[in-house]
Design a protein around this motif. Structure first.
Motif, mmCIF file in Angstrom:
data_model
loop_
_atom_site.group_PDB
_atom_site.id
_atom_site.type_symbol
_atom_site.label_atom_id
_atom_site.label_comp_id
_atom_site.label_asym_id
_atom_site.label_seq_id
_atom_site.Cartn_x
_atom_site.Cartn_y
_atom_site.Cartn_z
ATOM 1 N N HIS A 39 -19.529 49.274 11.967
ATOM 2 C CA HIS A 39 -18.448 50.055 12.563
ATOM 3 C C HIS A 39 -18.142 51.325 11.767
ATOM 4 N N LEU A 40 -18.358 51.294 10.459
ATOM 5 C CA LEU A 40 -18.202 52.521 9.672
ATOM 6 C C LEU A 40 -19.264 53.538 10.089
ATOM 7 N N ALA A 41 -20.491 53.086 10.241
ATOM 8 C CA ALA A 41 -21.560 53.994 10.674
ATOM 9 C C ALA A 41 -21.238 54.580 12.043
ATOM 10 N N GLN A 42 -20.769 53.745 12.947
ATOM 11 C CA GLN A 42 -20.409 54.214 14.280
ATOM 12 C C GLN A 42 -19.270 55.236 14.227
ATOM 13 N N THR A 43 -18.279 54.941 13.409
ATOM 14 C CA THR A 43 -17.135 55.838 13.265
ATOM 15 C C THR A 43 -17.569 57.188 12.712
ATOM 16 N N LEU A 44 -18.407 57.169 11.683
ATOM 17 C CA LEU A 44 -18.895 58.425 11.104
ATOM 18 C C LEU A 44 -19.685 59.231 12.125
ATOM 19 N N ASP A 45 -20.499 58.554 12.927
ATOM 20 C CA ASP A 45 -21.224 59.250 13.997
ATOM 21 C C ASP A 45 -20.250 59.910 14.967
ATOM 22 N N GLN A 46 -19.217 59.188 15.344
ATOM 23 C CA GLN A 46 -18.242 59.728 16.291
ATOM 24 C C GLN A 46 -17.482 60.914 15.712
ATOM 25 N N LEU A 47 -17.343 60.939 14.400
ATOM 26 C CA LEU A 47 -16.674 62.050 13.738
ATOM 27 C C LEU A 47 -17.617 63.229 13.487
ATOM 28 N N GLY A 48 -18.873 63.091 13.924
ATOM 29 C CA GLY A 48 -19.844 64.155 13.732
ATOM 30 C C GLY A 48 -20.431 64.194 12.338
ATOM 31 N N ARG A 49 -20.321 63.097 11.614
ATOM 32 C CA ARG A 49 -20.834 63.027 10.239
ATOM 33 C C ARG A 49 -22.068 62.130 10.203
ATOM 34 N N TRP A 86 -26.335 53.143 8.448
ATOM 35 C CA TRP A 86 -27.243 52.519 9.411
ATOM 36 C C TRP A 86 -28.439 51.914 8.677
ATOM 37 N N GLN A 87 -28.989 52.645 7.710
ATOM 38 C CA GLN A 87 -30.142 52.149 6.962
ATOM 39 C C GLN A 87 -29.789 50.890 6.181
ATOM 40 N N THR A 88 -28.652 50.890 5.522
ATOM 41 C CA THR A 88 -28.219 49.714 4.774
ATOM 42 C C THR A 88 -28.002 48.540 5.714
ATOM 43 N N PHE A 89 -27.390 48.797 6.846
ATOM 44 C CA PHE A 89 -27.172 47.741 7.833
ATOM 45 C C PHE A 89 -28.503 47.117 8.239
ATOM 46 N N LEU A 90 -29.493 47.949 8.518
ATOM 47 C CA LEU A 90 -30.802 47.428 8.933
ATOM 48 C C LEU A 90 -31.492 46.639 7.827
ATOM 49 N N LYS A 91 -31.322 47.062 6.583
ATOM 50 C CA LYS A 91 -31.906 46.311 5.464
ATOM 51 C C LYS A 91 -31.257 44.941 5.344
ATOM 52 N N GLN A 92 -29.938 44.886 5.579
ATOM 53 C CA GLN A 92 -29.210 43.632 5.431
ATOM 54 C C GLN A 92 -29.377 42.715 6.646
ATOM 55 N N ALA A 93 -29.579 43.291 7.816
ATOM 56 C CA ALA A 93 -29.607 42.480 9.042
ATOM 57 C C ALA A 93 -30.605 43.017 10.067
ATOM 58 N N PRO A 94 -31.893 43.009 9.732
ATOM 59 C CA PRO A 94 -32.876 43.580 10.656
ATOM 60 C C PRO A 94 -32.989 42.834 11.983
ATOM 61 N N TYR A 101 -14.866 45.998 -1.275
ATOM 62 C CA TYR A 101 -14.666 44.634 -1.785
ATOM 63 C C TYR A 101 -15.731 43.656 -1.306
ATOM 64 N N HIS A 102 -16.327 43.973 -0.161
ATOM 65 C CA HIS A 102 -17.334 43.087 0.431
ATOM 66 C C HIS A 102 -18.501 43.920 0.964
ATOM 67 N N PRO A 103 -19.380 44.393 0.082
ATOM 68 C CA PRO A 103 -20.458 45.298 0.507
ATOM 69 C C PRO A 103 -21.441 44.686 1.509
ATOM 70 N N ASP A 104 -21.442 43.371 1.629
ATOM 71 C CA ASP A 104 -22.336 42.718 2.585
ATOM 72 C C ASP A 104 -21.660 42.400 3.916
ATOM 73 N N TYR A 105 -20.452 42.925 4.139
ATOM 74 C CA TYR A 105 -19.714 42.681 5.374
ATOM 75 C C TYR A 105 -20.327 43.543 6.473
ATOM 76 N N LEU A 106 -21.224 42.939 7.243
ATOM 77 C CA LEU A 106 -22.027 43.685 8.209
ATOM 78 C C LEU A 106 -21.213 44.326 9.321
ATOM 79 N N ASP A 107 -20.187 43.649 9.794
ATOM 80 C CA ASP A 107 -19.366 44.240 10.853
ATOM 81 C C ASP A 107 -18.739 45.552 10.383
#
Length: 73
Positions: free
Chosen positions: A22-32, A40-48, A12-18
């Motif tokens: 946290h999704l990227a972090q969660t996926l990393d923790q799940l081994g994905r 992570w790449q999208t996050f960096l593009k949106q908020a370098p 619903y909010h693709p620009d919601y950086l938090d």
């Protein structure tokens, strides 16, 4: 559960950086890490300049190192 919550927020909010961070972090923790890398790449593009940008860069560097190690094995 966290993955579903963050993914739902981003639907619903693709620009919601938090949520993206946290999704990227969660996926990393799940081994994905491959899935996490795209977020992570999208996050960096949106908020370098974000205070969390260095974390994203470090996680992407780890992903690149793991991919290199896998391809040389």
């Amino acid at each position: 559960l966290a993955e579903a919550a963050f993914s739902g927020a981003l639907a619903y909010h693709p620009d919601y950086l938090d949520a993206r961070f946290h999704l990227a972090q969660t996926l990393d923790q799940l081994g994905r890490s491959e899935e996490a890398a795209g977020h992570w790449q999208t996050f960096l593009k949106q908020a370098p300049e974000s205070p969390w940008a260095d974390v994203a860069r470090q996680r992407l560097a780890v992903e690149i190192e793991e991919d290199s190690a896998d391809s040389t094995s």
